[in-house]
Design a protein around this motif. Sequence first.
Motif, PDB file in Angstrom:
ATOM      1  N   SER A  27       1.089   0.085 -17.641  1.00 37.82           N
ATOM      2  CA  SER A  27       0.348   0.702 -16.557  1.00 37.82           C
ATOM      3  C   SER A  27      -1.115   0.278 -16.560  1.00 37.82           C
ATOM      4  N   THR A  35       0.694   7.003 -11.812  1.00 39.46           N
ATOM      5  CA  THR A  35       1.298   7.270 -10.506  1.00 39.46           C
ATOM      6  C   THR A  35       1.239   6.031  -9.617  1.00 39.46           C
ATOM      7  N   ALA A  36       0.088   5.367  -9.613  1.00 43.84           N
ATOM      8  CA  ALA A  36      -0.053   4.148  -8.803  1.00 43.84           C
ATOM      9  C   ALA A  36       0.884   3.060  -9.305  1.00 43.84           C
ATOM     10  N   THR A  37       1.027   2.934 -10.621  1.00 47.41           N
ATOM     11  CA  THR A  37       1.929   1.927 -11.189  1.00 47.41           C
ATOM     12  C   THR A  37       3.368   2.188 -10.764  1.00 47.41           C
ATOM     13  N   LEU A  38       3.814   3.423 -10.874  1.00 45.21           N
ATOM     14  CA  LEU A  38       5.187   3.751 -10.472  1.00 45.21           C
ATOM     15  C   LEU A  38       5.411   3.516  -8.982  1.00 45.21           C
ATOM     16  N   SER A  39       4.453   3.896  -8.153  1.00 48.46           N
ATOM     17  CA  SER A  39       4.640   3.703  -6.706  1.00 48.46           C
ATOM     18  C   SER A  39       4.660   2.219  -6.354  1.00 48.46           C
ATOM     19  N   ILE A  40       3.820   1.399  -7.015  1.00 51.54           N
ATOM     20  CA  ILE A  40       3.836  -0.055  -6.774  1.00 51.54           C
ATOM     21  C   ILE A  40       5.188  -0.638  -7.174  1.00 51.54           C
ATOM     22  N   MET A  42       8.135   0.913  -7.393  1.00 53.54           N
ATOM     23  CA  MET A  42       9.191   1.348  -6.467  1.00 53.54           C
ATOM     24  C   MET A  42       9.091   0.619  -5.125  1.00 53.54           C
ATOM     25  N   ASP A  43       7.866   0.412  -4.646  1.00 54.36           N
ATOM     26  CA  ASP A  43       7.683  -0.333  -3.388  1.00 54.36           C
ATOM     27  C   ASP A  43       8.206  -1.760  -3.522  1.00 54.36           C
ATOM     28  N   GLU A  46      12.060  -1.696  -3.437  1.00 53.21           N
ATOM     29  CA  GLU A  46      12.554  -1.347  -2.106  1.00 53.21           C
ATOM     30  C   GLU A  46      12.294  -2.468  -1.109  1.00 53.21           C
TER      31      GLU A  46
END
Length: 192
Positions: A27, A35-40, A42-43, A46
């Motif tokens: 991270s 949080t930003a790492t996880l959202s990046i 997942m994006d 997807e």
Amino acid sequence: MSKNNKTYKFSAISIKDNVAVRFRLFSKKIAKSHTATLSIMMDFFEWHGFTPSDRFTQSLIQELLKNRARTETSIKRTEATIAIIRDIEVNQTKPNNAMLLSLFGEKIKEEKPIRVEKKFADKPVDEKNVVDSIVPKIRYEKLASKMENVSTDFKYVLDKVTTVKNSFGKDYLKLEISKSELENFIRTLKKL
């Protein structure tokens, strides 16, 4: 998370200790927060349509390059198809139209060449040598044979027409052929 109040709503997830340490190190390289790492991440999955459990042949970059190669080949195939259609239009449609117009006695529009060679520009052009349209011999023979078949069929149909005199109204024409023969003539005319 609301940006106006700068208050965040957190949720806890249970993760093994060694995985959490590994994620924290990862991270720090990717983003400022976990949080930003996880959202990046997942994006990314997807967007590209991958799942983390997918196993690639050697690496993700090679998979992306394969997809790019497939896209480039499909573009090349599309361009080749367009070139074939243009060639058909130039080499088949225009001469056929010219020949049909000449068969029906229509005048063909003369297309002026875009460029004229210098050696022919100075010489006077003989009207005898100017040809309205040039049609290959094979295509001409095919069209001539089709025209001959149509004319023989038309003569056959005309021979089968008789005039019927009506005592109370106008006389009318009667076609004395079977229904199957009529359907056969209709099919051959649609093929032309």
